[in-house]
Design a protein around this motif. Structure first.
Motif, PDB file in Angstrom:
ATOM      1  N   GLN A   1       0.835  -1.189   0.000  1.00 26.54           N
ATOM      2  CA  GLN A   1       0.000   0.000   0.000  1.00 26.54           C
ATOM      3  C   GLN A   1       0.874   1.244   0.000  1.00 26.54           C
ATOM      4  O   GLN A   1       1.813   1.357   0.776  1.00 26.54           O
ATOM      5  N   VAL A   2       0.542   2.173  -0.876  1.00 24.41           N
ATOM      6  CA  VAL A   2       1.326   3.401  -0.987  1.00 24.41           C
ATOM      7  C   VAL A   2       1.149   4.264   0.249  1.00 24.41           C
ATOM      8  O   VAL A   2       0.027   4.471   0.727  1.00 24.41           O
ATOM      9  N   GLN A   3       2.248   4.754   0.740  1.00 25.41           N
ATOM     10  CA  GLN A   3       2.231   5.708   1.849  1.00 25.41           C
ATOM     11  C   GLN A   3       3.031   6.941   1.465  1.00 25.41           C
ATOM     12  O   GLN A   3       4.072   6.837   0.818  1.00 25.41           O
ATOM     13  N   ALA A  93       0.152  13.908  -2.981  1.00 21.37           N
ATOM     14  CA  ALA A  93      -0.773  12.890  -3.473  1.00 21.37           C
ATOM     15  C   ALA A  93      -0.170  12.154  -4.663  1.00 21.37           C
ATOM     16  O   ALA A  93       0.693  12.696  -5.357  1.00 21.37           O
ATOM     17  N   ALA A  94      -0.650  10.937  -4.896  1.00 25.22           N
ATOM     18  CA  ALA A  94      -0.113  10.116  -5.981  1.00 25.22           C
ATOM     19  C   ALA A  94      -1.249   9.425  -6.724  1.00 25.22           C
ATOM     20  O   ALA A  94      -2.260   9.043  -6.119  1.00 25.22           O
ATOM     21  N   ASN A  95      -1.085   9.276  -8.035  1.00 26.17           N
ATOM     22  CA  ASN A  95      -2.058   8.527  -8.823  1.00 26.17           C
ATOM     23  C   ASN A  95      -1.362   7.861 -10.002  1.00 26.17           C
ATOM     24  O   ASN A  95      -0.344   8.350 -10.494  1.00 26.17           O
ATOM     25  N   ARG A  96      -1.951   6.759 -10.445  1.00 27.38           N
ATOM     26  CA  ARG A  96      -1.431   6.057 -11.623  1.00 27.38           C
ATOM     27  C   ARG A  96      -2.359   6.174 -12.823  1.00 27.38           C
ATOM     28  O   ARG A  96      -2.072   5.619 -13.879  1.00 27.38           O
ATOM     29  N   ARG A  97      -3.466   6.904 -12.665  1.00 29.58           N
ATOM     30  CA  ARG A  97      -4.479   6.940 -13.715  1.00 29.58           C
ATOM     31  C   ARG A  97      -4.240   8.031 -14.750  1.00 29.58           C
ATOM     32  O   ARG A  97      -4.606   7.890 -15.907  1.00 29.58           O
ATOM     33  N   PRO A 104      -8.288  16.538  -7.594  1.00 33.07           N
ATOM     34  CA  PRO A 104      -7.938  15.688  -6.453  1.00 33.07           C
ATOM     35  C   PRO A 104      -8.663  14.342  -6.457  1.00 33.07           C
ATOM     36  O   PRO A 104      -8.163  13.371  -5.884  1.00 33.07           O
ATOM     37  N   LYS A 105      -9.805  14.257  -7.114  1.00 31.37           N
ATOM     38  CA  LYS A 105     -10.544  12.983  -7.160  1.00 31.37           C
ATOM     39  C   LYS A 105      -9.797  11.910  -7.943  1.00 31.37           C
ATOM     40  O   LYS A 105     -10.075  10.716  -7.781  1.00 31.37           O
ATOM     41  N   GLN A 106      -8.863  12.325  -8.794  1.00 31.35           N
ATOM     42  CA  GLN A 106      -8.080  11.362  -9.572  1.00 31.35           C
ATOM     43  C   GLN A 106      -6.928  10.769  -8.779  1.00 31.35           C
ATOM     44  O   GLN A 106      -6.271   9.844  -9.233  1.00 31.35           O
ATOM     45  N   TYR A 107      -6.665  11.322  -7.604  1.00 35.60           N
ATOM     46  CA  TYR A 107      -5.529  10.888  -6.795  1.00 35.60           C
ATOM     47  C   TYR A 107      -6.014   9.953  -5.697  1.00 35.60           C
ATOM     48  O   TYR A 107      -6.891  10.304  -4.908  1.00 35.60           O
TER      49      TYR A 107
END
Length: 120
Positions: A1-3, A93-97, A104-107
């Motif tokens: 899990q990403v932290q 924040a981090a996202n792969r999408r 912020p909803k994409q993260y």
């Protein structure tokens, strides 16, 4: 899990500089788009900067610089010429999408935040 763990916040005077850091763990760092957001009391969370495809909030693009170190798995936000309006809790924040998103909803992954206070 990403932290994600932010550091570097503090109290500064207007015109001064500050560098925030965010340490990433629990995933393949290079696969993620990293972003900085901020939230002031009573206000919505707002985009500040992102990196893979770099982008900045208009009010900070001449003063802030985002960077990342894939070896250390860290992302940074260098802030200069700070103004009182920059006062907020700053979150990593981090996202792969999406490499382009400022939403912020994409993260999917968020740190706890670090407080930045700029006095006039």
């Amino acid at each position: 899990q990403v932290q994600l763990v932010e550091s570097g916040g503090g109290l500064v005077q207007a015109g001064e500089s500050l560098k925030l850091s965010c340490a990433f763990s629990g995933g393949f760092f290079s696969q993620y788009t990293l972003g900085w957001f901020r939230q002031a009391p009573g206000k919505e969370r707002e985009f500040v900067a992102r990196i893979n495809w770099s982008g900045y909030r208009a009010s900070v693009e001449e003063r802030f610089t985002i960077s990342r170190d894939n070896t250390k798995k860290e992302v940074y936000l260098e802030m200069s010429s700070l103004i009182p309006e920059d006062t907020a809790d700053y979150l990593c924040a981090a996202n792969r999408r999406s490499s382009y998103s400022s939403d912020p909803k994409q993260y999917d992954n968020w740190g706890q935040g670090t407080q930045v206070t700029v006095s006039s």
